[in-house]
Design a protein around this motif. Structure first.
Motif, PDB file in Angstrom:
ATOM      1  N   HIS A 156       0.589  24.784  17.323  1.00 57.91           N
ATOM      2  CA  HIS A 156       0.560  24.610  15.869  1.00 57.91           C
ATOM      3  C   HIS A 156      -0.168  25.776  15.199  1.00 57.91           C
ATOM      4  O   HIS A 156       0.295  26.302  14.182  1.00 57.91           O
ATOM      5  CB  HIS A 156      -0.141  23.291  15.532  1.00 57.91           C
ATOM      6  CG  HIS A 156       0.316  22.686  14.245  1.00 57.91           C
ATOM      7  ND1 HIS A 156       1.471  21.952  14.129  1.00 57.91           N
ATOM      8  CD2 HIS A 156      -0.228  22.726  12.996  1.00 57.91           C
ATOM      9  CE1 HIS A 156       1.618  21.551  12.876  1.00 57.91           C
ATOM     10  NE2 HIS A 156       0.602  22.011  12.170  1.00 57.91           N
ATOM     11  N   ASP A 165      -2.068  17.002  25.963  1.00 56.51           N
ATOM     12  CA  ASP A 165      -1.043  16.996  24.920  1.00 56.51           C
ATOM     13  C   ASP A 165      -1.597  17.504  23.596  1.00 56.51           C
ATOM     14  O   ASP A 165      -0.935  18.262  22.884  1.00 56.51           O
ATOM     15  CB  ASP A 165      -0.484  15.581  24.728  1.00 56.51           C
ATOM     16  CG  ASP A 165       0.333  15.122  25.921  1.00 56.51           C
ATOM     17  OD1 ASP A 165       0.818  15.992  26.672  1.00 56.51           O
ATOM     18  OD2 ASP A 165       0.482  13.905  26.103  1.00 56.51           O
ATOM     19  N   GLN A 166      -2.827  17.093  23.275  1.00 55.17           N
ATOM     20  CA  GLN A 166      -3.411  17.492  21.998  1.00 55.17           C
ATOM     21  C   GLN A 166      -3.756  18.980  21.973  1.00 55.17           C
ATOM     22  O   GLN A 166      -3.504  19.667  20.982  1.00 55.17           O
ATOM     23  CB  GLN A 166      -4.658  16.663  21.698  1.00 55.17           C
ATOM     24  CG  GLN A 166      -5.181  16.879  20.282  1.00 55.17           C
ATOM     25  CD  GLN A 166      -6.421  16.077  19.984  1.00 55.17           C
ATOM     26  OE1 GLN A 166      -7.302  15.937  20.822  1.00 55.17           O
ATOM     27  NE2 GLN A 166      -6.507  15.542  18.774  1.00 55.17           N
ATOM     28  N   LYS A 216       1.845  12.400  14.334  1.00 57.32           N
ATOM     29  CA  LYS A 216       2.463  12.550  15.649  1.00 57.32           C
ATOM     30  C   LYS A 216       2.019  11.426  16.581  1.00 57.32           C
ATOM     31  O   LYS A 216       2.827  10.853  17.317  1.00 57.32           O
ATOM     32  CB  LYS A 216       2.099  13.905  16.261  1.00 57.32           C
ATOM     33  CG  LYS A 216       2.732  14.144  17.631  1.00 57.32           C
ATOM     34  CD  LYS A 216       2.263  15.437  18.245  1.00 57.32           C
ATOM     35  CE  LYS A 216       2.941  15.706  19.575  1.00 57.32           C
ATOM     36  NZ  LYS A 216       2.759  14.620  20.560  1.00 57.32           N
ATOM     37  N   TRP A 221      -1.345  15.626  13.109  1.00 58.08           N
ATOM     38  CA  TRP A 221      -1.628  15.072  14.437  1.00 58.08           C
ATOM     39  C   TRP A 221      -1.641  13.544  14.396  1.00 58.08           C
ATOM     40  O   TRP A 221      -1.120  12.890  15.299  1.00 58.08           O
ATOM     41  CB  TRP A 221      -2.954  15.597  14.970  1.00 58.08           C
ATOM     42  CG  TRP A 221      -3.351  14.926  16.248  1.00 58.08           C
ATOM     43  CD1 TRP A 221      -4.364  14.029  16.439  1.00 58.08           C
ATOM     44  CD2 TRP A 221      -2.709  15.056  17.520  1.00 58.08           C
ATOM     45  NE1 TRP A 221      -4.398  13.602  17.737  1.00 58.08           N
ATOM     46  CE2 TRP A 221      -3.397  14.215  18.428  1.00 58.08           C
ATOM     47  CE3 TRP A 221      -1.626  15.806  17.978  1.00 58.08           C
ATOM     48  CZ2 TRP A 221      -3.031  14.104  19.765  1.00 58.08           C
ATOM     49  CZ3 TRP A 221      -1.261  15.692  19.316  1.00 58.08           C
ATOM     50  CH2 TRP A 221      -1.956  14.856  20.191  1.00 58.08           C
ATOM     51  N   TRP A 274      -0.589  20.966  21.692  1.00 55.91           N
ATOM     52  CA  TRP A 274      -0.101  20.854  20.308  1.00 55.91           C
ATOM     53  C   TRP A 274      -0.939  21.731  19.374  1.00 55.91           C
ATOM     54  O   TRP A 274      -0.402  22.431  18.510  1.00 55.91           O
ATOM     55  CB  TRP A 274      -0.173  19.392  19.868  1.00 55.91           C
ATOM     56  CG  TRP A 274       0.242  19.155  18.449  1.00 55.91           C
ATOM     57  CD1 TRP A 274       1.493  18.868  17.986  1.00 55.91           C
ATOM     58  CD2 TRP A 274      -0.602  19.196  17.284  1.00 55.91           C
ATOM     59  NE1 TRP A 274       1.482  18.729  16.613  1.00 55.91           N
ATOM     60  CE2 TRP A 274       0.206  18.927  16.156  1.00 55.91           C
ATOM     61  CE3 TRP A 274      -1.962  19.425  17.088  1.00 55.91           C
ATOM     62  CZ2 TRP A 274      -0.293  18.886  14.862  1.00 55.91           C
ATOM     63  CZ3 TRP A 274      -2.475  19.394  15.799  1.00 55.91           C
ATOM     64  CH2 TRP A 274      -1.646  19.123  14.699  1.00 55.91           C
TER      65      TRP A 274
END
Length: 239
Positions: free
Chosen positions: A107, A99-100, A165, A162, A103
Protein backbone atom coordinates in the motif's frame (compact mmCIF):
# COMPACT_ATOMS: atom_id res chain seq x y z
CA UNK A 1 38.45 4.00 33.16
CA UNK A 2 36.27 7.09 32.96
CA UNK A 3 35.03 7.98 29.48
CA UNK A 4 35.66 11.41 28.01
CA UNK A 5 32.86 13.57 26.63
CA UNK A 6 33.18 12.26 23.07
CA UNK A 7 33.11 8.65 24.23
CA UNK A 8 30.06 9.30 26.39
CA UNK A 9 28.29 10.99 23.48
CA UNK A 10 29.09 8.09 21.14
CA UNK A 11 27.85 5.56 23.70
CA UNK A 12 24.62 7.52 24.09
CA UNK A 13 24.19 7.64 20.31
CA UNK A 14 24.81 3.92 19.84
CA UNK A 15 22.35 3.12 22.63
CA UNK A 16 19.90 5.40 20.85
CA UNK A 17 20.31 3.45 17.60
CA UNK A 18 19.76 0.13 19.37
CA UNK A 19 16.43 1.36 20.74
CA UNK A 20 15.27 3.02 17.50
CA UNK A 21 15.00 0.58 14.57
CA UNK A 22 13.25 3.14 12.38
CA UNK A 23 15.96 5.73 13.03
CA UNK A 24 18.69 3.18 12.42
CA UNK A 25 17.17 2.11 9.11
CA UNK A 26 16.69 5.72 7.99
CA UNK A 27 20.23 6.82 8.94
CA UNK A 28 21.88 3.88 7.19
CA UNK A 29 19.82 4.48 4.07
CA UNK A 30 20.77 8.17 4.08
CA UNK A 31 24.44 7.29 4.33
CA UNK A 32 24.04 4.76 1.56
CA UNK A 33 22.46 7.37 -0.70
CA UNK A 34 24.71 10.32 0.15
CA UNK A 35 28.18 9.12 1.17
CA UNK A 36 28.49 5.51 0.03
CA UNK A 37 31.97 6.22 -1.37
CA UNK A 38 33.23 6.88 2.16
CA UNK A 39 32.51 3.28 3.17
CA UNK A 40 35.12 0.58 2.79
CA UNK A 41 34.47 -2.27 0.38
CA UNK A 42 33.78 -4.59 3.31
CA UNK A 43 31.29 -2.11 4.77
CA UNK A 44 29.53 -1.79 1.41
CA UNK A 45 29.08 -5.54 1.26
CA UNK A 46 27.71 -5.48 4.81
CA UNK A 47 25.26 -2.71 3.90
CA UNK A 48 24.03 -4.66 0.89
CA UNK A 49 23.35 -7.63 3.19
CA UNK A 50 22.04 -5.67 6.17
CA UNK A 51 18.77 -7.51 6.60
CA UNK A 52 18.28 -7.10 10.35
CA UNK A 53 18.41 -4.37 12.96
CA UNK A 54 21.40 -5.72 14.91
CA UNK A 55 23.56 -5.78 11.80
CA UNK A 56 22.56 -2.24 10.89
CA UNK A 57 23.52 -1.02 14.37
CA UNK A 58 26.91 -2.74 14.06
CA UNK A 59 27.57 -1.19 10.63
CA UNK A 60 26.77 2.30 11.89
CA UNK A 61 28.82 1.89 15.06
CA UNK A 62 31.82 0.66 13.07
CA UNK A 63 31.46 3.45 10.55
CA UNK A 64 31.12 6.30 13.03
CA UNK A 65 33.88 5.01 15.28
CA UNK A 66 36.27 6.46 12.71
CA UNK A 67 37.08 10.18 13.16
CA UNK A 68 37.31 10.65 9.38
CA UNK A 69 33.63 10.23 8.52
CA UNK A 70 32.36 13.02 6.23
CA UNK A 71 29.15 13.43 8.22
CA UNK A 72 28.46 13.30 11.94
CA UNK A 73 26.09 10.87 13.60
CA UNK A 74 24.83 13.75 15.76
CA UNK A 75 23.63 15.69 12.72
CA UNK A 76 21.84 12.64 11.30
CA UNK A 77 20.16 11.90 14.62
CA UNK A 78 19.05 15.54 14.83
CA UNK A 79 17.66 15.35 11.30
CA UNK A 80 15.84 12.14 12.17
CA UNK A 81 14.39 13.65 15.35
CA UNK A 82 12.80 16.39 13.26
CA UNK A 83 11.25 13.80 10.95
CA UNK A 84 10.04 11.74 13.89
CA UNK A 85 8.30 14.76 15.42
CA UNK A 86 6.28 15.22 12.25
CA UNK A 87 5.75 11.55 11.39
CA UNK A 88 3.84 9.38 13.81
CA UNK A 89 4.54 5.66 13.56
CA UNK A 90 1.94 3.23 12.26
CA UNK A 91 1.22 1.89 15.74
CA UNK A 92 -1.70 -0.20 14.53
CA UNK A 93 0.55 -2.29 12.28
CA UNK A 94 1.41 -5.63 13.88
CA UNK A 95 4.92 -6.47 12.71
CA UNK A 96 4.21 -10.19 13.34
CA UNK A 97 1.08 -10.19 11.18
CA UNK A 98 2.28 -11.38 7.77
CA UNK A 99 -0.84 -10.36 5.86
CA UNK A 100 -0.93 -6.92 7.44
CA UNK A 101 2.77 -6.16 6.94
CA UNK A 102 2.63 -7.27 3.31
CA UNK A 103 -0.48 -5.13 2.78
CA UNK A 104 1.26 -2.19 4.50
CA UNK A 105 4.34 -2.52 2.30
CA UNK A 106 2.40 -2.79 -0.96
CA UNK A 107 0.00 0.00 0.00
CA UNK A 108 2.82 2.40 0.88
CA UNK A 109 4.66 1.65 -2.35
CA UNK A 110 1.54 2.10 -4.43
CA UNK A 111 0.37 5.29 -2.74
CA UNK A 112 3.70 7.08 -2.49
CA UNK A 113 4.94 5.81 -5.84
CA UNK A 114 2.02 7.69 -7.38
CA UNK A 115 3.66 10.82 -5.98
CA UNK A 116 6.84 10.15 -7.99
CA UNK A 117 8.85 8.62 -5.15
CA UNK A 118 12.00 6.97 -6.44
CA UNK A 119 12.23 3.33 -5.32
CA UNK A 120 15.33 2.38 -7.26
CA UNK A 121 17.62 3.21 -4.34
CA UNK A 122 16.07 0.69 -1.98
CA UNK A 123 15.10 -2.24 -4.16
CA UNK A 124 18.29 -4.15 -3.32
CA UNK A 125 18.75 -2.86 0.22
CA UNK A 126 17.50 -5.91 2.09
CA UNK A 127 16.06 -9.33 1.55
CA UNK A 128 12.31 -9.12 1.69
CA UNK A 129 11.72 -10.74 5.06
CA UNK A 130 8.67 -9.81 7.10
CA UNK A 131 10.28 -7.38 9.54
CA UNK A 132 12.30 -5.84 6.73
CA UNK A 133 9.20 -5.18 4.65
CA UNK A 134 7.84 -3.25 7.62
CA UNK A 135 10.98 -1.12 8.01
CA UNK A 136 11.28 -0.49 4.27
CA UNK A 137 7.66 0.66 4.12
CA UNK A 138 8.17 2.88 7.15
CA UNK A 139 11.36 4.31 5.66
CA UNK A 140 9.53 5.20 2.45
CA UNK A 141 6.86 6.95 4.48
CA UNK A 142 9.34 8.66 6.82
CA UNK A 143 11.44 9.95 3.94
CA UNK A 144 8.47 11.01 1.83
CA UNK A 145 8.93 14.71 1.09
CA UNK A 146 5.35 15.73 1.64
CA UNK A 147 3.57 17.95 4.14
CA UNK A 148 2.73 16.74 7.61
CA UNK A 149 -0.96 17.12 6.77
CA UNK A 150 -0.59 14.87 3.71
CA UNK A 151 1.17 12.23 5.77
CA UNK A 152 -1.45 12.31 8.50
CA UNK A 153 -4.22 12.09 5.91
CA UNK A 154 -2.58 9.08 4.27
CA UNK A 155 -2.27 7.36 7.66
CA UNK A 156 -5.96 7.96 8.39
CA UNK A 157 -6.98 6.62 4.98
CA UNK A 158 -4.73 3.59 5.29
CA UNK A 159 -6.09 2.65 8.70
CA UNK A 160 -9.63 2.97 7.36
CA UNK A 161 -8.74 0.87 4.31
CA UNK A 162 -7.21 -1.82 6.52
CA UNK A 163 -10.31 -1.96 8.74
CA UNK A 164 -12.46 -2.31 5.62
CA UNK A 165 -10.22 -5.10 4.32
CA UNK A 166 -10.42 -6.93 7.66
CA UNK A 167 -14.20 -6.68 7.59
CA UNK A 168 -14.41 -7.93 3.99
CA UNK A 169 -12.15 -10.86 4.82
CA UNK A 170 -14.21 -11.66 7.90
CA UNK A 171 -17.57 -11.73 6.11
CA UNK A 172 -16.25 -13.45 2.99
CA UNK A 173 -18.37 -16.50 2.26
CA UNK A 174 -21.06 -15.44 4.76
CA UNK A 175 -24.69 -14.57 4.06
CA UNK A 176 -26.91 -12.01 5.75
CA UNK A 177 -29.71 -13.51 7.87
CA UNK A 178 -32.54 -11.27 9.07
CA UNK A 179 -34.60 -12.74 11.91
CA UNK A 180 -37.00 -11.31 14.46
CA UNK A 181 -36.52 -12.01 18.16
CA UNK A 182 -38.44 -10.93 21.19
CA UNK A 183 -36.68 -8.13 23.05
CA UNK A 184 -36.09 -10.34 26.09
CA UNK A 185 -34.55 -13.10 23.97
CA UNK A 186 -32.33 -10.61 22.16
CA UNK A 187 -31.11 -9.18 25.47
CA UNK A 188 -30.31 -12.67 26.72
CA UNK A 189 -28.43 -13.40 23.50
CA UNK A 190 -26.33 -10.26 23.92
CA UNK A 191 -25.61 -11.19 27.52
CA UNK A 192 -24.55 -14.74 26.63
CA UNK A 193 -22.33 -13.54 23.80
CA UNK A 194 -20.64 -11.01 26.08
CA UNK A 195 -20.07 -13.60 28.82
CA UNK A 196 -18.36 -15.84 26.24
CA UNK A 197 -16.27 -12.96 24.83
CA UNK A 198 -17.85 -13.33 21.41
CA UNK A 199 -19.84 -11.20 19.03
CA UNK A 200 -23.50 -12.13 18.65
CA UNK A 201 -22.76 -13.50 15.18
CA UNK A 202 -19.88 -15.68 16.39
CA UNK A 203 -21.89 -16.88 19.38
CA UNK A 204 -24.90 -17.87 17.24
CA UNK A 205 -22.60 -19.63 14.75
CA UNK A 206 -20.99 -21.52 17.62
CA UNK A 207 -24.38 -22.58 19.00
CA UNK A 208 -25.52 -23.82 15.59
CA UNK A 209 -22.27 -25.73 15.03
CA UNK A 210 -22.61 -27.41 18.43
CA UNK A 211 -26.23 -28.35 17.71
CA UNK A 212 -25.31 -29.73 14.28
CA UNK A 213 -22.58 -31.81 15.92
CA UNK A 214 -25.05 -33.20 18.48
CA UNK A 215 -27.60 -34.02 15.77
CA UNK A 216 -24.98 -35.81 13.67
CA UNK A 217 -23.75 -37.80 16.66
CA UNK A 218 -27.32 -38.81 17.50
CA UNK A 219 -27.89 -39.93 13.90
CA UNK A 220 -24.71 -42.01 13.95
CA UNK A 221 -25.76 -43.71 17.18
CA UNK A 222 -29.19 -44.49 15.74
CA UNK A 223 -27.62 -45.87 12.55
CA UNK A 224 -25.28 -48.07 14.58
CA UNK A 225 -28.18 -49.39 16.66
CA UNK A 226 -30.17 -50.16 13.51
CA UNK A 227 -27.21 -52.02 12.00
CA UNK A 228 -26.78 -54.04 15.18
CA UNK A 229 -30.47 -54.95 15.17
CA UNK A 230 -30.33 -56.05 11.54
CA UNK A 231 -27.27 -58.19 12.10
CA UNK A 232 -28.62 -59.80 15.25
CA UNK A 233 -29.52 -63.47 14.70
CA UNK A 234 -33.09 -64.47 15.56
CA UNK A 235 -33.46 -66.70 18.62
CA UNK A 236 -34.20 -70.38 17.90
CA UNK A 237 -37.50 -71.81 18.99
CA UNK A 238 -36.55 -74.64 21.36
CA UNK A 239 -40.11 -75.74 22.14
Amino acid sequence: MKMNIEEERFKYQTDYLKKKPRACFWILQKLRDDVLDSFSQEQRVSIACSNNHSLRVKILCDYFSSPETPISLSSLISEWNEIEKKTKPFQWIDIKNKDQVYWFYMHIRRKINSNNYDFTAITDLVHMELSELYYIAHYIFDDWSSSQESKELLQIKMKKNWEQKKYRDKVKGKKVLNIYLESKVKDELKKLAKENNKTITDFVENLIQKEVKLVNERKRREENINKMNKNRRPLRDCS
